[in-house]
Design an enzyme around this catalytic site. Sequence first.
Site, short mmCIF file in Angstrom:
data_model
loop_
_atom_site.label_atom_id
_atom_site.label_comp_id
_atom_site.label_asym_id
_atom_site.label_seq_id
_atom_site.Cartn_x
_atom_site.Cartn_y
_atom_site.Cartn_z
N ARG A 245 0.81 -1.22 0.00
CA ARG A 245 0.00 0.00 0.00
C ARG A 245 0.85 1.28 0.00
NH1 ARG A 245 -4.94 2.11 2.46
NH2 ARG A 245 -4.53 3.85 3.84
N HIS A 315 -8.68 6.21 -6.05
CA HIS A 315 -8.29 5.09 -5.21
C HIS A 315 -9.21 3.91 -5.51
CE1 HIS A 315 -5.72 7.15 -2.02
NE2 HIS A 315 -6.16 8.17 -2.72
N GLU A 390 -13.25 6.36 -4.66
CA GLU A 390 -12.94 4.94 -4.48
C GLU A 390 -13.65 4.18 -5.60
OE1 GLU A 390 -10.95 3.73 -2.21
OE2 GLU A 390 -10.84 5.27 -0.66
ZN LIG Z 1 -6.32 4.14 -1.43
#
Ligand SMILES: [Zn+2]
Length: 433
Positions: A245, A315, A390
């Site tokens: 990540r 994201h 997202e």
């Molecule tokens: Zn993210």
Amino acid sequence: MSSLVCVSLLLCGYVTSEQIRFDGHKVLQIVPHSDDELKQVLAIHDLYDLDMWRHPRRGNHSMEVYVEPEKLESVLSVLKDIGAHVKIWIDDLQKLVDEEQSSIKRSILLPYSSQGRNQGFNHFAYHRYSSINQYLRDVATATLSMSSVNASVSTIGYTAEGREINVLKVTRGDRISRPSIFIDGGIHAREWIAPATVLYFINQLVYGDEFGYASQLLNKFDWFFAPLLNPDGYEYSHTNYRLWRKNRVEHRRKCFGTDLNRNFGYQWNPAIGGSTNVCSDVYSGSQAFSEKESQAVSTFITDNKQNMLAYLTYHAYGQMWLYPWGFTSALPPDWQDLDAAAKTGTAALGELYGTTYLVGSSTNVLYSAAGGSDDWVKGGAGVKYAYTIELRDTGSHGFVLPVNQIEPTCRESWRGLAAFALSLNTIRTGSRG
Ligand SMILES: [Zn+2]
């Protein structure tokens, strides 16, 4: 607790030379029945240093948590003790990774091919750092012979491992300055769909799109695209550890990486959704803007903020269109403007395949996390419309989104972006700094 924090050598980054496997690694869906039970589950999450893939939301406490085999028995047992409902959500992560790998092999042996789509570049594949940079340069070169559109690449900084952080600026060929929109992807390494989606946006804008938005969007805005803000982490997620990540800066205790999306300098605070533990997946950095990547992008945005109207950071996953603040549940004074524009975007996005997105402030929809890029862009740089988006999915594959979902994700996201941008009022008002 410290023995638990680094229980997995793999997560702590000790293993660097081979591809990590995920045989028997599971994602659990946990559904607490009450606020009290939720608190207990979150305490267990912290105690075992688990990786929260999908956070509980307001009004829906269910969450997805990644658990390595060595922790599984113990975690299941404590969850049973408190009475939380637990379901195996992803039974064998390696299976998903294997499927992804084989579809990658099928979809892309070479990034450019005569069979490829969109000027030869296959947009419906997960590309590597070098191909992505090559694509940006090729687009810039291609626009040299186009009168209607101009594109240029700037290297805005270098990573800890020396990779370029690149921004592509796309404008009308007339070189008249317009209000701008900045879009980035790949702050989090494992969210491969984000860079893929941003690359697709570039393609649609430069070469034209099926819905006819590109021309209107170029008439209205100048565009900045940073498709890969964390290339070190991204490459590591391809070569060694699919679920990486953070970036890849080296810390003490042989731990690597800072969570770049906890490192931006507006109300920076590791105690809110971040961590001071260098080995944690959400390590906030030694101070705000301690990282080269967050420094590079914040310097670039500061230099260009005068005309910047919107910032969108892509994201995955969860299908949410979020606006500030992340550090507090309070809302910015103009939140209704941000809410309305986001809802215009998600409504248009949903028209294509019926995909639904949640809209709201990060803290109120999701959870508090300070140091996010969108908070700094709005609070620090004064850009009015700042969002974290997202992308797909809602958890069936999580970060390991199959290659066959790249195309629909890109197409619907382009539609959402276009409707959002065209709805913005570009007349300067008092609320902009
Ligand atoms: Zn993210």
